[in-house]
Design an enzyme around this catalytic site. Structure first.
Site, PDB file in Angstrom:
ATOM      1  N   GLY A   1     -22.701   7.843  19.209  1.00  0.00           N
ATOM      2  CA  GLY A   1     -23.347   8.440  18.052  1.00  0.00           C
ATOM      3  C   GLY A   1     -22.842   9.856  17.834  1.00  0.00           C
ATOM      4  O   GLY A   1     -21.892  10.319  18.474  1.00  0.00           O
TER       5      GLY A   1
ATOM      6  N   ALA B   1      -7.984   9.810  22.020  1.00  0.00           N
ATOM      7  CA  ALA B   1      -7.126  10.296  20.932  1.00  0.00           C
ATOM      8  C   ALA B   1      -7.256   9.403  19.710  1.00  0.00           C
ATOM      9  O   ALA B   1      -7.190   8.175  19.807  1.00  0.00           O
ATOM     10  CB  ALA B   1      -5.671  10.333  21.396  1.00  0.00           C
ATOM     11  N   THR B   2      -7.441  10.021  18.553  1.00  0.00           N
ATOM     12  CA  THR B   2      -7.506   9.258  17.310  1.00  0.00           C
ATOM     13  C   THR B   2      -7.021  10.139  16.169  1.00  0.00           C
ATOM     14  O   THR B   2      -7.273  11.360  16.169  1.00  0.00           O
ATOM     15  CB  THR B   2      -8.953   8.780  17.034  1.00  0.00           C
ATOM     16  OG1 THR B   2      -8.968   7.853  15.946  1.00  0.00           O
ATOM     17  CG2 THR B   2      -9.882   9.932  16.718  1.00  0.00           C
TER      18      THR B   2
ATOM     19  N   ASP C   1       1.583  11.769  21.290  1.00  0.00           N
ATOM     20  CA  ASP C   1       1.030  11.777  19.931  1.00  0.00           C
ATOM     21  C   ASP C   1       0.709  10.356  19.528  1.00  0.00           C
ATOM     22  O   ASP C   1       1.509   9.442  19.737  1.00  0.00           O
ATOM     23  CB  ASP C   1       2.047  12.393  18.969  1.00  0.00           C
ATOM     24  CG  ASP C   1       1.444  12.725  17.610  1.00  0.00           C
ATOM     25  OD1 ASP C   1       0.726  11.867  17.046  1.00  0.00           O
ATOM     26  OD2 ASP C   1       1.688  13.832  17.109  1.00  0.00           O
TER      27      ASP C   1
ATOM     28  N   LYS D   1     -11.724   3.737  12.545  1.00  0.00           N
ATOM     29  CA  LYS D   1     -12.459   3.409  13.766  1.00  0.00           C
ATOM     30  C   LYS D   1     -12.853   1.933  13.799  1.00  0.00           C
ATOM     31  O   LYS D   1     -12.789   1.290  14.857  1.00  0.00           O
ATOM     32  CB  LYS D   1     -13.706   4.292  13.895  1.00  0.00           C
ATOM     33  CG  LYS D   1     -13.413   5.769  14.081  1.00  0.00           C
ATOM     34  CD  LYS D   1     -12.526   6.036  15.290  1.00  0.00           C
ATOM     35  CE  LYS D   1     -13.233   5.847  16.617  1.00  0.00           C
ATOM     36  NZ  LYS D   1     -12.373   6.180  17.777  1.00  0.00           N
TER      37      LYS D   1
ATOM     38  N   VAL E   1     -22.507  13.663  18.284  1.00  0.00           N
ATOM     39  CA  VAL E   1     -22.607  14.375  19.559  1.00  0.00           C
ATOM     40  C   VAL E   1     -22.971  15.844  19.331  1.00  0.00           C
ATOM     41  O   VAL E   1     -22.355  16.535  18.519  1.00  0.00           O
ATOM     42  CB  VAL E   1     -21.286  14.288  20.350  1.00  0.00           C
ATOM     43  CG1 VAL E   1     -21.413  15.026  21.681  1.00  0.00           C
ATOM     44  CG2 VAL E   1     -20.922  12.823  20.592  1.00  0.00           C
TER      45      VAL E   1
ATOM     46  N   LYS F   1      -4.820  25.217  23.468  1.00  0.00           N
ATOM     47  CA  LYS F   1      -5.303  23.922  23.943  1.00  0.00           C
ATOM     48  C   LYS F   1      -4.886  23.637  25.384  1.00  0.00           C
ATOM     49  O   LYS F   1      -5.688  23.162  26.195  1.00  0.00           O
ATOM     50  CB  LYS F   1      -4.819  22.815  23.002  1.00  0.00           C
ATOM     51  CG  LYS F   1      -5.455  22.914  21.620  1.00  0.00           C
ATOM     52  CD  LYS F   1      -5.061  21.767  20.713  1.00  0.00           C
ATOM     53  CE  LYS F   1      -5.773  21.878  19.367  1.00  0.00           C
ATOM     54  NZ  LYS F   1      -5.432  20.774  18.463  1.00  0.00           N
TER      55      LYS F   1
ATOM     56  N   TYR G   1     -11.952   7.630   7.974  1.00  0.00           N
ATOM     57  CA  TYR G   1     -12.363   7.635   9.380  1.00  0.00           C
ATOM     58  C   TYR G   1     -13.121   6.354   9.726  1.00  0.00           C
ATOM     59  O   TYR G   1     -12.885   5.748  10.773  1.00  0.00           O
ATOM     60  CB  TYR G   1     -13.232   8.851   9.664  1.00  0.00           C
ATOM     61  CG  TYR G   1     -13.679   8.947  11.109  1.00  0.00           C
ATOM     62  CD1 TYR G   1     -12.784   9.282  12.113  1.00  0.00           C
ATOM     63  CD2 TYR G   1     -15.006   8.707  11.465  1.00  0.00           C
ATOM     64  CE1 TYR G   1     -13.181   9.375  13.441  1.00  0.00           C
ATOM     65  CE2 TYR G   1     -15.410   8.792  12.792  1.00  0.00           C
ATOM     66  CZ  TYR G   1     -14.507   9.127  13.772  1.00  0.00           C
ATOM     67  OH  TYR G   1     -14.914   9.204  15.074  1.00  0.00           O
TER      68      TYR G   1
ATOM     69  N   ARG H   1      -1.202  16.650  22.069  1.00  0.00           N
ATOM     70  CA  ARG H   1      -0.128  16.451  21.095  1.00  0.00           C
ATOM     71  C   ARG H   1       0.988  17.464  21.273  1.00  0.00           C
ATOM     72  O   ARG H   1       2.137  17.175  20.998  1.00  0.00           O
ATOM     73  CB  ARG H   1      -0.691  16.526  19.674  1.00  0.00           C
ATOM     74  CG  ARG H   1      -1.372  15.247  19.207  1.00  0.00           C
ATOM     75  CD  ARG H   1      -1.907  15.398  17.810  1.00  0.00           C
ATOM     76  NE  ARG H   1      -2.984  16.390  17.747  1.00  0.00           N
ATOM     77  CZ  ARG H   1      -3.614  16.752  16.641  1.00  0.00           C
ATOM     78  NH1 ARG H   1      -3.252  16.222  15.488  1.00  0.00           N
ATOM     79  NH2 ARG H   1      -4.595  17.639  16.665  1.00  0.00           N
TER      80      ARG H   1
END
Length: 343
Positions: free
Chosen positions: A195, A84-85, A63, A173, A197, A43, A169, A36
């Site tokens: 699942g 990316a989400t 972005d 998704k 992580v 980052k 969320y 982003r």
């Protein structure tokens, strides 16, 4: 193959993205990674510091709230892995989206279009989530007997233990993962519904999913409530190791032809009470308070074998995942047997 193959990874500085990029660079792939904000020294520095990054990695700024920006990074690539989400809605990015669901749906739509326009992309691999594949019945009265790729989370029922961010969320998704297969495309599209992580990480602070897996021994009530939310949403707690997540994505790059939805979890018949039982059995010095152990006594069968049927093999079992996650927390000083809990 790898030396001549370009892979675009969106959300490159994330928990999953950074580890995947490390693996791809180790294998000799050329990687286009999006962030982003390229000016973020932490980052961008994380990715630039990876082995082989100086010759095989190129960074792009993009972005999800302005998804057309991903086109530059995708151009010339053979595979796109979309990680990316939007996790929290940011109204300051513009008023065209009312919430994270709208931003995520618009984002995947733009990503598919960019892949089609590129003329080079062979396959789009979307990093999805099992929260979109709940076996809850549509009326919320209970669970189906089988959890598999045919399940879609019903969005008009209340979720136990939910808070606004977790509900947002799930909606984001679910809607975006449905969206990815509504577009006609000349490329193959794969959705890997992962699942929870655990294992290890390159990023700091500890990712939320890892914190959830060790929320009972660390006595973190907020993370434990999120673990219970996941269990009540899915019936059990499906989880897997960060290494297996990344290898699953690379498997979907290297497979000659693959498409469709694949649930991805190596441990999928585990309850939060059984996770607590593991820590109590293997770490007798850990004293779990009773409010961190609730047994749902629920029977649900995991009916998904699609990923293993096409040849993928998981390397990490439940014990290995939990132990590696706890080991990481100990390494960074966030857990010891006398730990009383986070403030």
């Amino acid at each position: 193959m790898e030396k001549h193959t370009k892979v675009c990874v969106t959300g490159g500085s994330s928990f999953l993205g950074s580890w995947l990029i490390k693996k791809l660079l180790q294998k000799g792939y050329t990687v286009h990674a999006t962030l982003r904000n390229l000016a973020d020294p932490v980052k961008s520095g994380l990715l630039k510091g990876l082995p082989n990054a100086d010759t095989l990695l190129r960074l792009f700024e993009a972005d999800i709230y302005n998804a057309d920006e991903f086109g530059r990074a995708i151009q010339g690539c053979h595979y796109v892995i979309h990680m990316a989400t939007p996790l929290q809605h940011d109204p300051s990015k513009g008023t065209q989206f009312k919430d994270t669901s709208e931003a995520a749906v618009a984002g995947i739509k733009s990503i598919v279009q960019s892949c089609n326009r590129s003329g080079t992309v062979k396959r789009l691999i979307y990093t999805a989530s099992v929260v979109a594949a709940s076996p809850l019945k549509e009326d919320g009265t209970g669970f189906k007997d089988l959890a598999d790729e045919s399940c879609w989370t019903p969005l008009k029922v209340p979720f136990k233990y939910s808070i606004d961010s977790s509900t947002a969320y799930v909606h984001s998704k679910t809607l975006s993962e449905k969206e990815v297969f509504t577009h006609s495309s000349e490329i193959e599209i794969v959705s890997i519904a992962c699942g929870l992580v655990g294992g290890d990480t390159l990023v700091s602070p500890m990712p939320q999913s890892m914190g959830m897996l060790i929320s009972q021994p660390t006595k973190n009530m907020m993370s434990y409530q999120m673990l219970r939310f996941l269990e009540e949403l899915l019936g059990k707690v499906p989880f897997l190791h960060i290494e297996d997540v990344c290898e699953a994505h690379i498997f979907c790059i290297e497979h000659p032809s693959i498409n469709g939805i694949f649930l991805c979890a190596s441990s999928y018949l585990i309850t939060s009470a059984e996770i607590a039982g593991h820590f109590q059995e293997n770490h007798p010095d850990i004293n779990l308070r009773k409010e961190f152990v609730e047994n749902s006594r629920r029977t649900i069968t995991w009916g998904s074998t699609k990923l293993t049927d096409v040849g993928f093999e998981y390397k990490f079992n439940a014990k290995m995942i939990l132990e590696d996650t706890l080991k990481y927390a100990q390494k960074i000083g966030e857990f010891d047997p006398s730990f009383k809990g986070f403030n």
